[in-house]
Design a protein around this motif. Sequence first.
Motif, short mmCIF file in Angstrom:
data_model
loop_
_atom_site.label_atom_id
_atom_site.label_comp_id
_atom_site.label_asym_id
_atom_site.label_seq_id
_atom_site.Cartn_x
_atom_site.Cartn_y
_atom_site.Cartn_z
N ASN A 228 85.73 -9.88 -8.29
CA ASN A 228 85.96 -10.79 -7.29
C ASN A 228 84.67 -10.82 -6.32
O ASN A 228 84.05 -9.84 -5.85
CB ASN A 228 87.16 -9.78 -6.45
CG ASN A 228 88.58 -10.28 -6.92
OD1 ASN A 228 88.78 -11.19 -7.25
ND2 ASN A 228 89.44 -9.05 -6.84
N ARG A 229 84.34 -11.78 -5.78
CA ARG A 229 83.37 -12.17 -4.96
C ARG A 229 83.68 -13.18 -3.77
O ARG A 229 84.04 -13.97 -3.98
CB ARG A 229 82.13 -12.76 -5.79
CG ARG A 229 81.63 -12.04 -6.88
CD ARG A 229 80.54 -12.45 -7.63
NE ARG A 229 79.91 -11.70 -8.67
CZ ARG A 229 79.35 -10.50 -8.51
NH1 ARG A 229 78.71 -10.12 -7.36
NH2 ARG A 229 78.99 -9.75 -9.54
N ARG A 230 83.10 -13.01 -2.87
CA ARG A 230 83.18 -13.65 -1.49
C ARG A 230 81.92 -14.44 -1.38
O ARG A 230 80.71 -13.67 -1.13
CB ARG A 230 83.47 -12.69 -0.24
CG ARG A 230 83.93 -13.49 0.97
CD ARG A 230 83.90 -12.71 2.16
NE ARG A 230 85.15 -11.53 1.93
CZ ARG A 230 86.17 -11.66 2.62
NH1 ARG A 230 86.24 -12.87 3.10
NH2 ARG A 230 87.24 -10.70 2.34
N ALA A 231 82.07 -15.52 -1.39
CA ALA A 231 80.64 -16.51 -1.40
C ALA A 231 81.11 -17.97 -0.80
O ALA A 231 82.12 -18.37 -0.82
CB ALA A 231 80.22 -16.69 -2.88
N ARG A 232 79.87 -18.38 -0.29
CA ARG A 232 80.07 -19.87 0.27
C ARG A 232 79.91 -20.83 -0.89
O ARG A 232 80.26 -22.03 -0.89
CB ARG A 232 79.15 -20.02 1.32
CG ARG A 232 79.24 -19.10 2.56
CD ARG A 232 78.27 -19.56 3.61
NE ARG A 232 76.93 -19.13 3.32
CZ ARG A 232 76.12 -18.04 3.36
NH1 ARG A 232 77.34 -17.01 3.85
NH2 ARG A 232 75.34 -17.57 2.98
N GLN A 233 79.08 -20.29 -1.86
CA GLN A 233 78.69 -21.30 -2.93
C GLN A 233 78.54 -20.56 -4.21
O GLN A 233 77.92 -19.56 -4.15
CB GLN A 233 77.51 -22.09 -2.47
CG GLN A 233 76.84 -23.09 -3.63
CD GLN A 233 75.76 -23.87 -3.27
OE1 GLN A 233 75.79 -24.39 -1.99
NE2 GLN A 233 74.81 -23.77 -3.97
N PHE A 234 78.95 -21.03 -5.23
CA PHE A 234 78.85 -20.34 -6.71
C PHE A 234 78.15 -21.51 -7.63
O PHE A 234 78.74 -22.73 -7.56
CB PHE A 234 80.02 -20.02 -7.11
CG PHE A 234 80.09 -18.96 -8.30
CD1 PHE A 234 79.69 -17.59 -8.04
CD2 PHE A 234 80.20 -19.44 -9.68
CE1 PHE A 234 79.64 -16.61 -9.18
CE2 PHE A 234 80.21 -18.61 -10.71
CZ PHE A 234 79.81 -17.21 -10.52
N ASP A 235 77.39 -21.09 -8.56
CA ASP A 235 76.56 -22.10 -9.15
C ASP A 235 76.65 -21.35 -10.74
O ASP A 235 76.31 -20.47 -11.02
CB ASP A 235 75.49 -22.34 -8.75
CG ASP A 235 75.14 -22.94 -7.54
OD1 ASP A 235 75.05 -24.16 -7.39
OD2 ASP A 235 74.97 -22.38 -6.46
N LEU A 236 77.00 -22.51 -11.77
CA LEU A 236 76.35 -22.32 -12.96
C LEU A 236 75.38 -23.16 -13.51
O LEU A 236 75.49 -24.34 -13.15
CB LEU A 236 77.59 -22.51 -13.82
CG LEU A 236 77.26 -22.64 -15.53
CD1 LEU A 236 76.86 -21.25 -15.89
CD2 LEU A 236 78.49 -23.14 -16.24
N VAL A 237 74.24 -22.64 -13.88
CA VAL A 237 73.15 -23.66 -14.35
C VAL A 237 72.78 -23.19 -15.74
O VAL A 237 72.82 -22.08 -16.34
CB VAL A 237 71.78 -23.16 -13.32
CG1 VAL A 237 70.60 -24.17 -13.92
CG2 VAL A 237 71.95 -23.42 -12.17
N GLN A 238 72.82 -24.16 -16.57
CA GLN A 238 72.65 -24.16 -17.99
C GLN A 238 71.80 -25.05 -18.55
O GLN A 238 71.76 -26.15 -18.48
CB GLN A 238 74.14 -24.15 -18.52
CG GLN A 238 73.79 -24.01 -20.43
CD GLN A 238 75.37 -23.97 -20.99
OE1 GLN A 238 76.15 -23.10 -20.39
NE2 GLN A 238 75.71 -24.69 -21.68
#
Length: 225
Positions: free
Chosen positions: A60-70
């Motif tokens: 569980n994370r509180r974040a303004r933005q979450f990214d997946l870079v692949q």
Amino acid sequence: AYAYSRELFGGNPVVDEGAWEFAVKVSTEADYVGTFHGYDVASSAYLLSDGMNVANAAANRRARQFDLVQRSTVYRYASTNVLAYKTTRLTFTTEGVRCRQRIEWQASVTFDHAYLGMLPIERSVGGYQITDAGFVGPACALQNVSASGHPLVISSTGDFIHIWGASSYVSARMEMVEWPTATHNAWISDSIYYNKLYFDNPSSSVTPSTVWTSEWVAAVETILQ
């Protein structure tokens, strides 16, 4: 910090399994490759929470933005020959998800279809009607998509699609911000499986010096009743 439940629609997901970012069909080959279709092998991947690398694990994370870079290597169908090197960046915010891609082609081929934007929204699942109407911009003509085999409306100028369900209160939208080719199409699928949104670069050709870049934004939303 948060508890989640899947009580809506009998716990069924409102999007089907299927590709969102990348699926291409070389005209001389038997099937598609890329993401859901296979022959797409990651060489590096990062999960970023507000710009900080985090472990690939449940949390569980509180974040303004979450990214997946692949970064991945895409191979030609049923072979070990490299078709392309692909970098994909998925950014999740309250806007929805934004996808930026760079495709570095490594072969001279022509595609029947080259999809760099898709959204496999359900038509119905578990006895629930999820989506039944929508439109493709810029014409925005209302389409009845409540059953499979509905009239297929293909737009050569379309760059955004909206779809929704009157009884489910679910909506989905996708917009191509940047196309990789000058010739392209957009439509809502009439498949028996789903009302998938498609953004296609048909009959396109590439060489080992060709680089494609693309960008789309999408969201799936619901109004709780």
